[in-house]
Design a protein around this motif. Structure first.
Motif, PDB file in Angstrom:
ATOM      1  N   LEU A  16       1.233  11.533   0.674  1.00 53.77           N
ATOM      2  CA  LEU A  16       0.764  10.012   0.974  1.00 53.77           C
ATOM      3  C   LEU A  16      -0.780   9.645   0.842  1.00 53.77           C
ATOM      4  O   LEU A  16      -1.208   9.227   1.586  1.00 53.77           O
ATOM      5  N   PRO A  17      -1.099   9.883  -0.521  1.00 52.14           N
ATOM      6  CA  PRO A  17      -2.578   9.469  -0.703  1.00 52.14           C
ATOM      7  C   PRO A  17      -2.880   8.133  -0.082  1.00 52.14           C
ATOM      8  O   PRO A  17      -3.899   7.703   0.316  1.00 52.14           O
ATOM      9  N   VAL A  18      -1.923   7.000  -0.824  1.00 50.81           N
ATOM     10  CA  VAL A  18      -2.331   5.610  -0.653  1.00 50.81           C
ATOM     11  C   VAL A  18      -2.123   5.327   0.975  1.00 50.81           C
ATOM     12  O   VAL A  18      -3.071   4.776   1.662  1.00 50.81           O
ATOM     13  N   THR A  19      -0.950   5.534   1.532  1.00 45.85           N
ATOM     14  CA  THR A  19      -0.778   5.404   2.870  1.00 45.85           C
ATOM     15  C   THR A  19      -1.833   5.837   3.892  1.00 45.85           C
ATOM     16  O   THR A  19      -2.199   5.517   4.810  1.00 45.85           O
ATOM     17  N   GLY A  20      -2.065   7.264   3.461  1.00 46.99           N
ATOM     18  CA  GLY A  20      -3.068   7.854   4.230  1.00 46.99           C
ATOM     19  C   GLY A  20      -4.375   7.359   4.175  1.00 46.99           C
ATOM     20  O   GLY A  20      -5.430   7.087   5.272  1.00 46.99           O
ATOM     21  N   THR A  21      -4.840   6.816   3.011  1.00 49.13           N
ATOM     22  CA  THR A  21      -6.272   6.295   2.973  1.00 49.13           C
ATOM     23  C   THR A  21      -6.182   4.678   3.884  1.00 49.13           C
ATOM     24  O   THR A  21      -7.033   4.517   4.223  1.00 49.13           O
ATOM     25  N   PHE A  22      -4.874   4.168   3.672  1.00 52.13           N
ATOM     26  CA  PHE A  22      -5.064   2.895   4.721  1.00 52.13           C
ATOM     27  C   PHE A  22      -5.032   3.066   6.010  1.00 52.13           C
ATOM     28  O   PHE A  22      -5.194   2.172   6.706  1.00 52.13           O
ATOM     29  N   ALA A  23      -4.561   4.302   6.751  1.00 56.67           N
ATOM     30  CA  ALA A  23      -4.558   4.688   7.924  1.00 56.67           C
ATOM     31  C   ALA A  23      -6.166   4.468   8.674  1.00 56.67           C
ATOM     32  O   ALA A  23      -6.131   3.742   9.697  1.00 56.67           O
ATOM     33  N   VAL A  24      -7.195   4.553   7.615  1.00 59.54           N
ATOM     34  CA  VAL A  24      -8.450   4.227   8.195  1.00 59.54           C
ATOM     35  C   VAL A  24      -8.735   2.997   8.745  1.00 59.54           C
ATOM     36  O   VAL A  24      -8.982   2.626   9.772  1.00 59.54           O
ATOM     37  N   PRO A  25      -8.571   1.982   7.729  1.00 52.82           N
ATOM     38  CA  PRO A  25      -9.151   0.563   8.082  1.00 52.82           C
ATOM     39  C   PRO A  25      -8.125   0.138   9.180  1.00 52.82           C
ATOM     40  O   PRO A  25      -8.414  -0.868   9.895  1.00 52.82           O
ATOM     41  N   PHE A  26      -6.794   0.273   8.951  1.00 54.89           N
ATOM     42  CA  PHE A  26      -5.881  -0.026   9.946  1.00 54.89           C
ATOM     43  C   PHE A  26      -6.091   0.497  11.174  1.00 54.89           C
ATOM     44  O   PHE A  26      -6.064  -0.275  12.322  1.00 54.89           O
ATOM     45  N   LEU A 104      -0.567  -2.863   0.783  1.00 52.73           N
ATOM     46  CA  LEU A 104      -1.260  -2.448   2.009  1.00 52.73           C
ATOM     47  C   LEU A 104      -2.768  -3.346   2.258  1.00 52.73           C
ATOM     48  O   LEU A 104      -2.943  -3.534   3.428  1.00 52.73           O
ATOM     49  N   SER A 105      -3.232  -3.660   1.182  1.00 53.89           N
ATOM     50  CA  SER A 105      -4.460  -4.516   1.119  1.00 53.89           C
ATOM     51  C   SER A 105      -4.222  -5.849   1.636  1.00 53.89           C
ATOM     52  O   SER A 105      -4.977  -6.430   2.349  1.00 53.89           O
ATOM     53  N   ALA A 106      -3.409  -6.410   1.236  1.00 57.34           N
ATOM     54  CA  ALA A 106      -2.680  -7.733   1.491  1.00 57.34           C
ATOM     55  C   ALA A 106      -2.349  -7.875   2.819  1.00 57.34           C
ATOM     56  O   ALA A 106      -2.663  -9.008   3.705  1.00 57.34           O
ATOM     57  N   LEU A 107      -1.537  -6.722   3.198  1.00 54.63           N
ATOM     58  CA  LEU A 107      -1.178  -6.696   4.646  1.00 54.63           C
ATOM     59  C   LEU A 107      -2.464  -6.494   5.616  1.00 54.63           C
ATOM     60  O   LEU A 107      -2.622  -7.506   6.548  1.00 54.63           O
ATOM     61  N   LEU A 108      -3.478  -6.044   5.451  1.00 50.39           N
ATOM     62  CA  LEU A 108      -4.447  -5.803   6.190  1.00 50.39           C
ATOM     63  C   LEU A 108      -5.122  -7.171   6.353  1.00 50.39           C
ATOM     64  O   LEU A 108      -5.492  -7.766   7.325  1.00 50.39           O
ATOM     65  N   ALA A 109      -5.228  -7.925   5.237  1.00 48.39           N
ATOM     66  CA  ALA A 109      -5.780  -9.200   5.074  1.00 48.39           C
ATOM     67  C   ALA A 109      -4.970 -10.081   5.804  1.00 48.39           C
ATOM     68  O   ALA A 109      -5.620 -11.011   6.591  1.00 48.39           O
ATOM     69  N   PHE A 110      -3.543 -10.204   5.738  1.00 50.81           N
ATOM     70  CA  PHE A 110      -2.848 -11.135   6.538  1.00 50.81           C
ATOM     71  C   PHE A 110      -2.984 -10.895   7.943  1.00 50.81           C
ATOM     72  O   PHE A 110      -2.970 -11.738   9.021  1.00 50.81           O
ATOM     73  N   ARG A 111      -3.172  -9.498   8.236  1.00 53.50           N
ATOM     74  CA  ARG A 111      -3.205  -9.196   9.757  1.00 53.50           C
ATOM     75  C   ARG A 111      -4.592  -9.788  10.344  1.00 53.50           C
ATOM     76  O   ARG A 111      -4.625 -10.246  11.379  1.00 53.50           O
ATOM     77  N   ILE A 112      -5.411  -9.586   9.655  1.00 56.76           N
ATOM     78  CA  ILE A 112      -7.012  -9.966   9.992  1.00 56.76           C
ATOM     79  C   ILE A 112      -6.888 -11.734  10.125  1.00 56.76           C
ATOM     80  O   ILE A 112      -7.254 -12.378  11.047  1.00 56.76           O
ATOM     81  N   LEU A 113      -6.309 -12.285   9.229  1.00 53.14           N
ATOM     82  CA  LEU A 113      -6.057 -13.746   9.096  1.00 53.14           C
ATOM     83  C   LEU A 113      -5.372 -14.413  10.252  1.00 53.14           C
ATOM     84  O   LEU A 113      -5.652 -15.169  11.078  1.00 53.14           O
ATOM     85  N   HIS A 114      -4.293 -13.678  10.606  1.00 50.53           N
ATOM     86  CA  HIS A 114      -3.236 -13.854  11.675  1.00 50.53           C
ATOM     87  C   HIS A 114      -3.960 -14.003  13.112  1.00 50.53           C
ATOM     88  O   HIS A 114      -4.009 -14.737  13.699  1.00 50.53           O
TER      89      HIS A 114
END
Length: 157
Positions: A16-26, A104-114
């Motif tokens: 899971l390289p993509v999901t694993g990468t996004f574990a850090v910023p989330f 996942l980039s969009a999701l992080l942006a949406f969660r920060i905006l929220h």
């Protein structure tokens, strides 16, 4: 080069390289939300709960920061795990890395905006709140649809 998973079961690449990468910023953002709650707890000297009784008090003209921070933290914890599970299912079933990275980039942006332009604004009603909410729901529906599309052959489609 091979890696191992579980009890030394060799695989050729990370699963899971993509999901694993996004574990850090989330995780970093979730930690920030948690620390914000702790800061407000210490400032309010209210160490248990969200102090919502203060919010319900008719004489209080503004929503308290501990309550808003607690809701932002809980809301993140309510939504992000499902989105991560959907992304992982899609990735394990051969999902395109660019699509998953974008989602996942969009999701992080949406969660920060929220949170930052929504919930923590006065009365918890900043413009970022509806944008973040609908963006999060749309991203999760998109990930679910994409994950289902990737396994359509299983259902004979």
């Amino acid at each position: 080069m091979s890696s191992t998973i579980g009890l030394n079961y060799p695989v050729l690449a990370p699963l899971l390289p993509v999901t694993g990468t996004f574990a850090v910023p989330f995780t970093a953002y979730f930690s920030w939300l948690s620390l914000r709650v702790v800061r407000h707890r210490v400032n309010d000297e209210h160490y248990l709960g969200d102090n919502s009784a203060k919010v319900a008090d008719a004489s209080s003209q503004k929503t308290n920061k501990l309550y808003l921070s607690s809701r932002a933290h809980a809301n993140f914890a309510e939504n992000v795990p499902l989105a991560f599970a959907l992304a992982a299912v899609a990735e394990l079933n051969g999902g395109n890395r660019k699509i998953l990275t974008s989602a996942l980039s969009a999701l992080l942006a949406f969660r920060i905006l929220h949170t930052e332009l929504g919930i923590v604004k006065p009365e918890g009603m900043g413009l970022g709140r509806p944008i973040g909410y609908f963006g999060t729901i749309g991203t999760m529906l998109g990930l679910a649809g994409y994950a289902a599309f990737l396994v359509r052959g299983y259902w004979g489609v």
